[in-house]
Write an enzyme that holds these catalytic residues in place. Structure first.
Site, mmCIF file in Angstrom:
data_model
loop_
_atom_site.group_PDB
_atom_site.id
_atom_site.type_symbol
_atom_site.label_atom_id
_atom_site.label_comp_id
_atom_site.label_asym_id
_atom_site.label_seq_id
_atom_site.Cartn_x
_atom_site.Cartn_y
_atom_site.Cartn_z
ATOM 1 N N HIS A 93 -10.870 23.711 -5.602
ATOM 2 C CA HIS A 93 -10.649 22.787 -4.496
ATOM 3 C C HIS A 93 -11.199 21.392 -4.784
ATOM 4 O O HIS A 93 -11.347 20.594 -3.876
ATOM 5 C CB HIS A 93 -11.247 23.362 -3.199
ATOM 6 C CG HIS A 93 -10.553 24.609 -2.728
ATOM 7 N ND1 HIS A 93 -10.885 25.258 -1.563
ATOM 8 C CD2 HIS A 93 -9.537 25.331 -3.271
ATOM 9 C CE1 HIS A 93 -10.098 26.330 -1.422
ATOM 10 N NE2 HIS A 93 -9.280 26.392 -2.447
ATOM 11 N N ASP A 118 -12.710 28.080 -5.050
ATOM 12 C CA ASP A 118 -13.129 27.143 -4.002
ATOM 13 C C ASP A 118 -13.558 25.831 -4.677
ATOM 14 O O ASP A 118 -13.085 25.530 -5.768
ATOM 15 C CB ASP A 118 -14.241 27.785 -3.148
ATOM 16 C CG ASP A 118 -14.229 27.264 -1.722
ATOM 17 O OD1 ASP A 118 -14.339 26.035 -1.550
ATOM 18 O OD2 ASP A 118 -14.114 28.061 -0.773
#
Ligand SMILES: *[C@@H]1O[C@H](CO)[C@@H](O)[C@H](O)[C@H]1NC(C)=O
Length: 395
Positions: free
Chosen positions: A241, A218
């Site tokens: 991310h 993430d």
């Protein structure tokens, strides 16, 4: 002659006593019952060593020798702690229990709460997250998962040389903290591991993260409302991310995010590079004074993103417009490659257009062509930017 010899001996003694034996009183976790035998839960032993260091007022060291220590939830409380100079020197690995349920329903695995002046040197945290991720992937009912290490309402934190692998959920959280210095941090979890943000900063100020490597499933670093004065330098992110501010603006009354610098970072194969994301909902939150400089993108899918239209499944966004005011964001010397045709995507709120956006020397290529720069509701200052679409330079 004799006097100088005594002096020499004293000097040598002083030298060895400070370099080999720690100068501070040292609390060995083994003396408090920790066993690196792969079976015993050492949480109580670690808490007992913490309690002993907290009972004195002069600088103290808690020492964790080499070996793998299993710990269930452990709490390091500052309320009763008299000591504001505790160093935790970790030569070993702290491992979560094999059964993810033991810690998986608590918010955090290792919690530091209301502490002041804690330094962590070295060490590895192994959240053993794989079985929990597999459970989540299978669609069964599973625990939410615990963040590996949390600092809550704490001040003067320094972490140097810590490694965190395979957290159940986030690797590290700083919530309500003031003055945290993180250096030489290594974070790793697989690309597809769910919600394994690297470092999450909430309601905190004066946080620096430097010379670190974050590879996770993430956000590498995420910042949420009430965060200010953050300095990020020499961080390698990917997979992951990217470095994100948001999601902001879920609630109407929300603290802003301000004074964030992201400098000399590399994003490799990430979903985003640098992103600011706000819900398309009414809010009086804001983002102000953000500085992105000297960033390298290596096949990042969305190198530069402002997304103020965030509303998954178009639910809960009555007016479909974000009230979060974004102003004063500089992007300077951002070079490299985009994995998509879109290099820069500034989608600002139609009711609160972004102001003071500067794009200076942005050279992003997709398949050897300049990637597109798209603007919506953004007034910007531009220099050395090609392929602009819908971007109106400031009048
Ligand atoms: C942000 O930086 C400005 C200028 O240095 C400073 O005046 C302001 O207090 C900072 N904001 C916060 C929340 O610390």
């Amino acid at each position: 002659m004799a006097i100088s010899r005594i002096f020499l001996i004293l000097t040598l003694f002083y030298y060895f006593s400070t370099s080999i034996l720690a100068a501070n009183p040292t609390y060995h976790v083994l003396s408090y019952g920790a066993k690196a035998d792969g079976k015993s839960d050492c949480a109580k032993a670690f808490e007992a060593a913490w309690g002993a260091a907290c009972a004195i007022t002069s600088p103290a060291t808690i020492y964790v020798p080499q070996g793998r220590y299993i710990l269930g939830n452990a709490y390091f409380e500052g309320n009763e702690c008299k000591n504001n100079a505790i160093t935790i020197q970790i030569d070993g690995t702290l491992t979560a229990p094999f059964d993810y349920n033991v810690i998986g329903n608590s918010n955090h695995w290792l919690t530091f709460k209301k502490v002041t002046g804690v330094s962590i040197r070295g060490g590895t945290l192994d959240g053993l997250g794989a079985n929990l991720w597999a459970c989540k992937d299978s669609g069964k009912t599973c625990p939410e998962g615990a963040t590996s290490m949390a600092f809550l309402n704490s001040n003067k934190i320094s972490i140097n040389g810590l490694t965190s692998i395979n957290s159940q959920k986030f690797h590290m959280i700083f919530d309500g903290c003031n003055d945290a210095k993180l250096q030489n941090i290594k974070i790793s979890a697989p690309n597809e591991s769910p919600n394994t943000d690297g470092i999450h900063i909430a309601r905190s100020s004066l946080v620096s993260i430097t010379n670190s490597r974050i590879a996770t499933g993430d956000d590498c670093i995420s910042m949420s409302p009430g965060t200010s004065n953050v300095f990020i330098q020499n961080v390698a992110c990917g997979p992951g991310h990217g470095i994100s501010i948001g999601s902001l603006g879920w609630v109407l009354n929300e603290a802003g995010v301000e004074n964030v610098t992201v400098k000399s970072c590399v994003f490799s194969g990430t979903q985003n590079g640098v992103r600011i994301k706000t819900w398309a909902r009414p809010s009086n939150g804001f983002v102000n004074n953000i500085y992105y400089e000297d960033l390298t993108m290596v096949n990042a899918k969305n190198p530069i993103v402002i997304d103020q239209n965030y509303c998954p499944n178009n639910q809960n966004c009555p007016k479909q417009s974000s009230g979060v005011k974004i102003s004063g964001v500089t992007y300077k010397n951002i070079l490299g490659t985009s994995a998509t045709e879109l290099g820069v995507n500034l989608e600002c709120s139609k009711t609160e257009p972004c102001t003071g956006i500067t794009l200076d020397n942005i050279v992003l290529k997709h398949k050897n062509e300049a990637a597109n720069v798209v603007c919506e509701n953004a007034v910007q200052n531009m220099n050395g930017v090609v392929n602009r679409l819908k971007c109106q330079p400031k009048k």
